[in-house]
Design an enzyme around this catalytic site. Structure first.
Site, PDB file in Angstrom:
ATOM      1  N   LYS A  63       2.113   1.942   7.510  1.00  0.00           N
ATOM      2  CA  LYS A  63       2.522   1.132   8.657  1.00  0.00           C
ATOM      3  C   LYS A  63       3.512   1.885   9.531  1.00  0.00           C
ATOM      4  O   LYS A  63       4.112   2.880   9.125  1.00  0.00           O
ATOM      5  CB  LYS A  63       3.137  -0.184   8.191  1.00  0.00           C
ATOM      6  CG  LYS A  63       2.159  -1.112   7.488  1.00  0.00           C
ATOM      7  CD  LYS A  63       0.948  -1.459   8.342  1.00  0.00           C
ATOM      8  CE  LYS A  63       1.291  -2.339   9.517  1.00  0.00           C
ATOM      9  NZ  LYS A  63       0.082  -2.657  10.348  1.00  0.00           N
ATOM     10  N   HIS A  88       0.062   1.439  16.166  1.00  0.00           N
ATOM     11  CA  HIS A  88      -0.126   0.220  16.965  1.00  0.00           C
ATOM     12  C   HIS A  88       0.959   0.095  18.039  1.00  0.00           C
ATOM     13  O   HIS A  88       1.615  -0.936  18.171  1.00  0.00           O
ATOM     14  CB  HIS A  88      -0.122  -1.013  16.064  1.00  0.00           C
ATOM     15  CG  HIS A  88      -1.275  -1.056  15.094  1.00  0.00           C
ATOM     16  ND1 HIS A  88      -2.592  -1.116  15.493  1.00  0.00           N
ATOM     17  CD2 HIS A  88      -1.301  -1.040  13.732  1.00  0.00           C
ATOM     18  CE1 HIS A  88      -3.386  -1.144  14.433  1.00  0.00           C
ATOM     19  NE2 HIS A  88      -2.635  -1.089  13.360  1.00  0.00           N
ATOM     20  N   TYR A 129      -0.594   4.258  10.798  1.00  0.00           N
ATOM     21  CA  TYR A 129      -0.965   3.235  11.778  1.00  0.00           C
ATOM     22  C   TYR A 129       0.264   2.956  12.633  1.00  0.00           C
ATOM     23  O   TYR A 129       1.289   2.482  12.130  1.00  0.00           O
ATOM     24  CB  TYR A 129      -1.412   1.948  11.087  1.00  0.00           C
ATOM     25  CG  TYR A 129      -2.759   2.040  10.407  1.00  0.00           C
ATOM     26  CD1 TYR A 129      -3.918   2.253  11.141  1.00  0.00           C
ATOM     27  CD2 TYR A 129      -2.873   1.893   9.027  1.00  0.00           C
ATOM     28  CE1 TYR A 129      -5.155   2.335  10.519  1.00  0.00           C
ATOM     29  CE2 TYR A 129      -4.105   1.969   8.396  1.00  0.00           C
ATOM     30  CZ  TYR A 129      -5.246   2.195   9.146  1.00  0.00           C
ATOM     31  OH  TYR A 129      -6.462   2.271   8.531  1.00  0.00           O
ATOM     32  N   ASP A 183      -1.962  -7.571  14.802  1.00  0.00           N
ATOM     33  CA  ASP A 183      -1.179  -6.336  14.802  1.00  0.00           C
ATOM     34  C   ASP A 183      -1.328  -5.564  16.110  1.00  0.00           C
ATOM     35  O   ASP A 183      -0.597  -4.611  16.354  1.00  0.00           O
ATOM     36  CB  ASP A 183      -1.532  -5.443  13.604  1.00  0.00           C
ATOM     37  CG  ASP A 183      -2.992  -5.055  13.546  1.00  0.00           C
ATOM     38  OD1 ASP A 183      -3.767  -5.484  14.425  1.00  0.00           O
ATOM     39  OD2 ASP A 183      -3.369  -4.323  12.611  1.00  0.00           O
ATOM     40  N   GLU A 219      -5.277   4.578  14.015  1.00  0.00           N
ATOM     41  CA  GLU A 219      -6.174   3.622  14.688  1.00  0.00           C
ATOM     42  C   GLU A 219      -6.769   4.156  15.979  1.00  0.00           C
ATOM     43  O   GLU A 219      -7.695   3.541  16.530  1.00  0.00           O
ATOM     44  CB  GLU A 219      -5.445   2.302  14.956  1.00  0.00           C
ATOM     45  CG  GLU A 219      -4.422   2.320  16.074  1.00  0.00           C
ATOM     46  CD  GLU A 219      -3.036   2.794  15.643  1.00  0.00           C
ATOM     47  OE1 GLU A 219      -2.102   2.740  16.469  1.00  0.00           O
ATOM     48  OE2 GLU A 219      -2.894   3.215  14.477  1.00  0.00           O
ATOM     49  N   ARG A 237       0.837  -1.201   0.000  1.00  0.00           N
ATOM     50  CA  ARG A 237       0.000   0.000   0.000  1.00  0.00           C
ATOM     51  C   ARG A 237       0.877   1.257   0.000  1.00  0.00           C
ATOM     52  O   ARG A 237       2.085   1.206   0.224  1.00  0.00           O
ATOM     53  CB  ARG A 237      -0.908   0.015   1.226  1.00  0.00           C
ATOM     54  CG  ARG A 237      -2.001  -1.020   1.218  1.00  0.00           C
ATOM     55  CD  ARG A 237      -2.736  -1.075   2.553  1.00  0.00           C
ATOM     56  NE  ARG A 237      -1.900  -1.660   3.605  1.00  0.00           N
ATOM     57  CZ  ARG A 237      -2.296  -1.835   4.867  1.00  0.00           C
ATOM     58  NH1 ARG A 237      -3.510  -1.457   5.233  1.00  0.00           N
ATOM     59  NH2 ARG A 237      -1.488  -2.377   5.756  1.00  0.00           N
TER      60      ARG A 237
END
Length: 370
Positions: A73, A94, A92, A268, A116, A15
């Site tokens: 990411k 995480h 993102y 994740d 997120e 992506r």
């Protein structure tokens, strides 16, 4: 503001953070966009498309040198050196499942905004939702593939055949991931059980699917009984910003049928299955206790063209707000974006992230103002 779009470096991540249409929108508002050469290749967006939309096609260093860097990411090990105090990183993150990244962000002093944890009134997660929808829909087709004998599974067809029982699919969690996974599974004519602790959420699914999906209140006993007869189990449990709770224990996995498949989309965020660990698109599954485990942490990367459009549709208004007003101005104007602020100047500013990391939390607006 200068906005940078680096190429993703996580294994199997195809992506890119912005489509050419997203670039066009930013440049139309007077912002300069720097896209790393080749960043869109995996999503079928060539450099010429970005140049035509008004972006400058640049090197990795130049893309990371922008004031606002948007990614898909979390920064990988080779990218941590780009973190710096005057950087605003929007991706993102995480962090509950990535403590090394969290420590690097805090040590650098960078401002980390996490897709997120952007949260609207009522608890909705608008920037997680599109990837959850993609991951949920993919989880079922992934599970169907690995249930095939050549995929390592029991050799079961989800929809069965006339006179033959269909596969039993157990989905734990009725949020965006779980609902979409269950929806696709029932469309493939599997026998579907959807478990969640929220009766209101289960009532919503019942009203839409009218019995095609069996809903069950989630508790330890219900999960144990469901797994013992499951051909495919899909984990879809989420705590916004926090580590996913362990819902499926190793003892439960031991009771599953030989050749059954687990797809844990929560991996994740640490995973909701005790026996799961993160895998890659290149090597996605492993067997434990006779059960095939699929633990890829960036499932939507397998369909990057679709995923990049879906991601940009959701993130663009927020990216544009940060570019227009800066992180302080944007977070002041939009409480949802305030929840997305995870780190500022070496401090954690999201309560769930701080709890997961065992660190103190500070208010985001004073931290940004300071």
């Amino acid at each position: 503001m200068i906005v940078g779009v680096p190429a993703e470096t996580k294994e199997g991540e195809h992506r890119v953070a912005l489509t050419p249409d997203g670039v066009r929108e930013l440049t139309a508002h007077g912002h300069q966009v720097l896209v790393e050469a080749g960043a869109g290749d995996g999503s079928s967006f060539p450099d010429d498309d970005y140049a035509s939309a008004g972006a400058a096609v640049v090197t990795t260093d130049d893309a990371w040198g922008a004031a606002l860097v948007v990614k898909v990411k979390e920064p990988q090990a080779g990218e941590l050196g780009y973190l710096r105090p005057d950087l605003v990183l929007f991706t993102y993150l995480h962090l509950a499942a990535e403590p090394d990244v969290a420590q690097a962000l805090l040590a650098s002093g960078a401002t980390g905004l996490a897709y997120e944890t952007v949260q609207v009134d009522g608890g909705g997660l608008p920037l997680l939702a599109p990837m959850s929808e993609v991951a949920g829909r993919m989880a079922t087709q992934i599970g169907a593939h690995f249930l095939e004998r050549d995929g390592g599974g029991r050799g079961v067809l989800l929809g069965g055949a006339p006179g033959v029982r269909p596969a039993r699919v157990v989905v734990i969690g009725a949020g965006n991931v779980g609902w979409n996974a269950a929806w696709i599974a029932q469309g493939m004519e599997a026998e579907v059980l959807l478990l969640d602790r929220s009766i209101d959420r289960l009532r919503f699914v019942d009203q839409i699917h009218k019995g095609r999906i069996m809903t069950l209140a989630s508790n330890r006993g219900a999960v144990e009984r469901a797994l013992a007869d499951a051909d495919l189990m899909i984990g879809a449990v989420l705590l916004p910003g926090g580590r996913a709770p362990t819902v499926v224990t190793e003892d439960m996995v031991r009771t599953m049928k030989p050749g059954a498949v687990i797809v844990d989309i929560a991996v994740d965020q640490g995973g909701c299955v005790e026996t799961i660990h993160e895998t890659t698109h290149a090597d996605p599954v492993y067997e434990l206790h006779g059960v095939l485990h699929y633990g890829v942490g960036n499932v939507p990367a397998a369909v990057p063209h679709t995923s990049t459009y879906a991601l940009t549709n959701a993130t663009l208004p927020y990216v544009l707000a940060v570019a227009e007003w800066g992180p302080l101005g944007a977070a002041t104007r939009d409480p949802a974006l305030r929840w997305g602020v995870n780190t500022v100047a070496g401090q954690v500013t999201n309560p769930a992230v701080a709890e997961a990391l065992g660190l103190p939390v500070v208010e985001p607006l004073p931290a940004l103002a300071g």
